[in-house]
Design an enzyme around this catalytic site. Structure first.
Site, PDB file in Angstrom:
ATOM      1  N   ARG A   1      57.634  26.406 119.392  1.00  0.00           N
ATOM      2  CA  ARG A   1      58.662  26.218 120.411  1.00  0.00           C
ATOM      3  C   ARG A   1      59.245  24.826 120.214  1.00  0.00           C
ATOM      4  O   ARG A   1      58.569  23.923 119.699  1.00  0.00           O
ATOM      5  CB  ARG A   1      58.068  26.336 121.808  1.00  0.00           C
ATOM      6  CG  ARG A   1      57.395  27.667 122.125  1.00  0.00           C
ATOM      7  CD  ARG A   1      56.807  27.646 123.530  1.00  0.00           C
ATOM      8  NE  ARG A   1      56.200  28.925 123.893  1.00  0.00           N
ATOM      9  CZ  ARG A   1      54.903  29.194 123.775  1.00  0.00           C
ATOM     10  NH1 ARG A   1      54.075  28.263 123.298  1.00  0.00           N
ATOM     11  NH2 ARG A   1      54.429  30.370 124.134  1.00  0.00           N
TER      12      ARG A   1
ATOM     13  N   LYS B   1      52.301  25.877 126.213  1.00  0.00           N
ATOM     14  CA  LYS B   1      52.584  26.038 127.640  1.00  0.00           C
ATOM     15  C   LYS B   1      51.310  25.867 128.457  1.00  0.00           C
ATOM     16  O   LYS B   1      50.241  26.335 128.065  1.00  0.00           O
ATOM     17  CB  LYS B   1      53.185  27.424 127.911  1.00  0.00           C
ATOM     18  CG  LYS B   1      54.631  27.571 127.466  1.00  0.00           C
ATOM     19  CD  LYS B   1      55.174  28.928 127.881  1.00  0.00           C
ATOM     20  CE  LYS B   1      56.653  29.060 127.555  1.00  0.00           C
ATOM     21  NZ  LYS B   1      57.193  30.365 127.976  1.00  0.00           N
TER      22      LYS B   1
ATOM     23  N   HIS C   1      64.831  28.202 118.841  1.00  0.00           N
ATOM     24  CA  HIS C   1      63.989  29.375 119.087  1.00  0.00           C
ATOM     25  C   HIS C   1      64.258  30.484 118.079  1.00  0.00           C
ATOM     26  O   HIS C   1      63.391  31.347 117.858  1.00  0.00           O
ATOM     27  CB  HIS C   1      64.207  29.891 120.515  1.00  0.00           C
ATOM     28  CG  HIS C   1      62.947  30.316 121.190  1.00  0.00           C
ATOM     29  ND1 HIS C   1      61.920  29.436 121.497  1.00  0.00           N
ATOM     30  CD2 HIS C   1      62.515  31.531 121.608  1.00  0.00           C
ATOM     31  CE1 HIS C   1      60.938  30.101 122.081  1.00  0.00           C
ATOM     32  NE2 HIS C   1      61.263  31.365 122.149  1.00  0.00           N
TER      33      HIS C   1
ATOM     34  N   ARG D   1      61.694  30.358 115.488  1.00  0.00           N
ATOM     35  CA  ARG D   1      60.427  30.927 115.958  1.00  0.00           C
ATOM     36  C   ARG D   1      60.468  32.451 115.883  1.00  0.00           C
ATOM     37  O   ARG D   1      59.518  33.087 115.424  1.00  0.00           O
ATOM     38  CB  ARG D   1      60.183  30.456 117.389  1.00  0.00           C
ATOM     39  CG  ARG D   1      58.924  30.994 118.055  1.00  0.00           C
ATOM     40  CD  ARG D   1      58.728  30.266 119.385  1.00  0.00           C
ATOM     41  NE  ARG D   1      57.819  30.938 120.293  1.00  0.00           N
ATOM     42  CZ  ARG D   1      56.501  30.774 120.318  1.00  0.00           C
ATOM     43  NH1 ARG D   1      55.936  29.982 119.417  1.00  0.00           N
ATOM     44  NH2 ARG D   1      55.752  31.393 121.193  1.00  0.00           N
TER      45      ARG D   1
ATOM     46  N   HIS E   1      51.086  33.394 122.426  1.00  0.00           N
ATOM     47  CA  HIS E   1      51.433  34.350 123.478  1.00  0.00           C
ATOM     48  C   HIS E   1      50.173  34.743 124.243  1.00  0.00           C
ATOM     49  O   HIS E   1      49.148  35.037 123.644  1.00  0.00           O
ATOM     50  CB  HIS E   1      52.050  35.621 122.880  1.00  0.00           C
ATOM     51  CG  HIS E   1      53.449  35.427 122.397  1.00  0.00           C
ATOM     52  ND1 HIS E   1      54.049  36.288 121.502  1.00  0.00           N
ATOM     53  CD2 HIS E   1      54.379  34.477 122.688  1.00  0.00           C
ATOM     54  CE1 HIS E   1      55.281  35.876 121.254  1.00  0.00           C
ATOM     55  NE2 HIS E   1      55.511  34.788 121.961  1.00  0.00           N
TER      56      HIS E   1
ATOM     57  N   TYR F   1      58.343  41.950 118.126  1.00  0.00           N
ATOM     58  CA  TYR F   1      58.653  41.653 116.727  1.00  0.00           C
ATOM     59  C   TYR F   1      58.311  42.807 115.786  1.00  0.00           C
ATOM     60  O   TYR F   1      58.435  42.672 114.571  1.00  0.00           O
ATOM     61  CB  TYR F   1      57.912  40.379 116.291  1.00  0.00           C
ATOM     62  CG  TYR F   1      58.359  39.171 117.067  1.00  0.00           C
ATOM     63  CD1 TYR F   1      59.620  38.627 116.863  1.00  0.00           C
ATOM     64  CD2 TYR F   1      57.539  38.596 118.031  1.00  0.00           C
ATOM     65  CE1 TYR F   1      60.048  37.533 117.595  1.00  0.00           C
ATOM     66  CE2 TYR F   1      57.953  37.496 118.757  1.00  0.00           C
ATOM     67  CZ  TYR F   1      59.219  36.965 118.533  1.00  0.00           C
ATOM     68  OH  TYR F   1      59.639  35.893 119.258  1.00  0.00           O
TER      69      TYR F   1
END
Length: 297
Positions: free
Chosen positions: A147, A171, A243, A246, A269, A278
């Site tokens: 990110r 995150k 992004h 990514r 994730h 994806y």
């Protein structure tokens, strides 16, 4: 029960108990502030709000042409706030309990072909210190699937290049180890040795990997500008951002046969369903499969 007190309490709850990032906390508080402005304009306190008021507020917000995604995020923020009030401040009834979140279509993200990534990286002017830095930035961004916030906060002390790994603070301050490939290592080392080692680094930024001309950490906005300028330089018509690299990293891994769980870990994730987006396959590949295996092709 007033707005100021409950918002301060809610902020501390998000920060210390939920351990959310500053950006996430800011988004939650902004969502509640919108409801606060709407309510105060109509003389409504927190305890006055009913499900009907929340519905009317959402209709009012829709007048600003917000997307379904934004509306869903807004409801999610408000639900977190009122659920907190229900538990910690004994709010009863909970006015948002019966409000449904709109269903979101899972949008397949835009990705770059490897030729487009090569063209972007190849357009960098390596005769300047900034060019050497920018090449390292794009190689790491695409090579590790970071990110943009993870990239600008990357620390020298979290580089373990001798074993081909870097440690990422993602995150919610969650850490993960991400493998880094030979190309990214090569240009990262060139930048560190030939550019960064010769800079006057500002106090407090000594451990940051990517620095601007003044020796301070790069901003997220600067990464956007670097990529937009390169896209413009090569005449790329796609709307891209950090992004996009990514998304491309993940998509290329999955299309190449990488295990979805491994990709999930590398991306950081929490849920495998986020990574499953994806698993889309491009049309050319689908066409080749039909041509090769369908009996009437």
């Amino acid at each position: 029960m007033d707005w100021n007190t409950t918002l301060d309490d809610f902020k501390r709850y998000l920060e210390f108990e939920r351990n959310l990032s500053k950006n996430s906390i800011s988004a939650y508080l902004n969502d509640v502030q919108k409801l606060r402005v709407y309510s105060e304009d109509r003389g409504l306190g927190i305890k006055d709000l009913s499900a009907r008021h929340i519905q009317e507020f959402l209709v009012w917000m829709s007048g600003f042409a917000i997307s379904t995604f934004t509306q869903a995020r807004l409801i999610s923020g408000l639900k977190a706030y009122f659920n907190y009030l229900q538990i910690e401040h004994e709010l009863d009834p909970n006015p948002i309990e019966l409000i449904e979140t709109p269903r979101l279509e899972r949008k397949i993200p835009d990705v770059l072909h490897i030729e487009e990534i090569d063209a972007l990286i190849g357009a960098i002017d390596l005769s300047t210190p900034e060019g050497t830095r920018n090449k390292a930035i794009l190689e790491v961004l695409y090579g590790c699937g970071l990110r943009v916030s993870e990239l600008v906060n990357l620390k020298v002390s979290n580089l373990f290049l001798d074993i081909d790994f870097i440690k990422i603070e993602g995150k919610g301050s969650k850490e993960r180890l991400v493998p880094i490939g030979s190309q990214a290592i090569k240009y990262l080392k060139i930048y560190l040795q030939d550019v960064r080692n010769h800079q006057n680094i500002k106090a407090g930024h000594e451990d940051m990997v990517f620095l601007n001309r003044r020796g301070a950490a790069l901003s997220r906005v600067m990464i956007f500008i670097i990529i937009k300028d390169l896209a413009s330089h090569i005449g790329l018509k796609k709307q891209i951002s950090p992004h996009t690299f990514r998304h491309s990293f993940a998509s290329h891994l999955v299309e190449g046969g990488a295990d979805l769980r491994a990709v999930q870990d590398m991306l950081g994730h929490e849920s495998i369903t986020t990574t499953e987006i994806y698993t889309h396959i491009d049309k050319d590949y689908l066409q080749s499969v039909i041509t090769q295996f369908h009996p009437r092709s």
